[in-house]
Design an enzyme around this catalytic site. Structure first.
Site, short mmCIF file in Angstrom:
data_model
loop_
_atom_site.label_atom_id
_atom_site.label_comp_id
_atom_site.label_asym_id
_atom_site.label_seq_id
_atom_site.Cartn_x
_atom_site.Cartn_y
_atom_site.Cartn_z
N LYS A 172 0.70 -0.93 -0.13
CA LYS A 172 -0.11 -0.17 -0.05
C LYS A 172 0.92 1.64 -0.16
CE LYS A 172 -3.46 2.38 0.15
NZ LYS A 172 -4.65 2.21 1.54
N ALA A 173 2.60 1.19 0.94
CA ALA A 173 2.51 2.29 0.96
C ALA A 173 3.37 2.73 -0.85
CB ALA A 173 3.79 2.34 1.48
#
Length: 300
Positions: A172-173
């Protein structure tokens, strides 16, 4: 499995609850804001008094809070949800937090008999409300198989991205570093078009049918040309926080993130000037510098 919970029933969590209920699950939830609680009850949910009560009621609990500290607060300790759940249940960490925070939560849950599925989501408010989220799920395959029906109730795309806590948050980052760059480039292009006298509709038509067109760009530009800078379900605080996580991971791993860093500063400016705005309000900051605004029917 028919008993589920949602901790954090705001823009995203309310969508999770809505789609769980629509798929036949009983949902117990909690939120700090009374208006969210009222809306949740209106959907058919059962309101709990605290996270522990959600834990006692549910076999699978989505956690959709803002920060890692908040996730730890509602999950861990004697008054947290984990301690009250029956063995064999699962926490689905759908909030976006730092990868190390997800690992810390996973380590704290070891020996509890409760599984942790590290599964941040993408798709924003429309995806949450429509049940079309993309999930980046990390847990052993057997756990993901067992809780697949719960995840499928809220998601159109479930990607198995790893087996360990933190794996989902890491992906997700990376994703948010890209989305942040797409957003900020759109904001700048919109201001450039406004200053040049191009109408918003022309820009939207061209962008949407070009190789640059995508859900992120098209949605952001549409919100800009319609001047919808608040109340669209994409509060600037969330993306600002997510970019902070991306930048922190880059620093931790020694990876230069030049474009994400620029996006971070654009979002920081937007959040500082318009703290109640949504993502696209960053465009207003740039427009104010150049003295022009982009509207659907023309630049002013």
């Amino acid at each position: 499995m028919k008993t589920t919970g949602v901790i954090g029933i705001g823009d995203m969590g309310s969508g999770l609850a809505k789609n769980l209920i629509a798929n036949g699950f009983t949902v117990t939830g909690i939120d700090l804001k009374p208006e969210r609680c009222d809306a949740f009850v209106g959907l058919g949910g059962t309101l709990a008094k605290d996270a522990a009560e959600v834990g006692r009621a549910a076999q699978a609990i989505f956690v959709m809070v803002m920060t890692g500290d908040e996730a730890k607060s509602v999950l861990l300790g004697p008054d947290g949800a984990v301690a009250q759940m029956q063995p064999g249940g699962a926490i689905l960490l759908s909030a976006t937090v730092r990868p190390r925070e997800a690992r810390e939560i996973g380590a704290a849950m070891e020996g509890s008999g409760i599984h942790l599925i590290d599964t941040p989501v993408s798709g924003g408010f429309p995806g949450a409300q429509g049940g079309t989220l993309t999930m980046m799920a990390a847990a052993p395959d057997a756990v993901l198989d067992e809780f697949a029906p719960v995840m499928e109730a809220v998601s159109a795309n479930i990607h198995r991205v790893g087996t360990k806590s933190g794996d989902g948050q890491t992906v997700k980052a990376c994703l948010q570093s890209l989305i942040g760059a797409q957003f900020s480039a759109t904001f700048e292009a919109a201001a450039l078009a406004a200053k040049a006298g191009v109408s918003g509709q022309v820009l939207l038509d061209v962008f949407a049918t070009s190789s640059a067109g995508c859900g992120v760009v098209n949605n952001a530009l549409e919100k800009i040309v319609d001047r919808q800078f608040e109340g669209s379900g994409s509060h600037i605080n969330t993306m600002h926080k997510d970019l902070t996580i991306s930048m922190g991971l880059g620093e931790e791993l020694g990876v230069p993130l030049h474009t994400a860093a620029s996006a971070m500063q654009i979002f920081h400016a937007g959040k500082s000037k318009y703290p109640n705005g949504d993502n696209w309000v960053c465009t207003r900051v740039i427009e104010e510098i150049v003295g022009a605004e982009l509207h659907r029917k023309g630049a002013t």
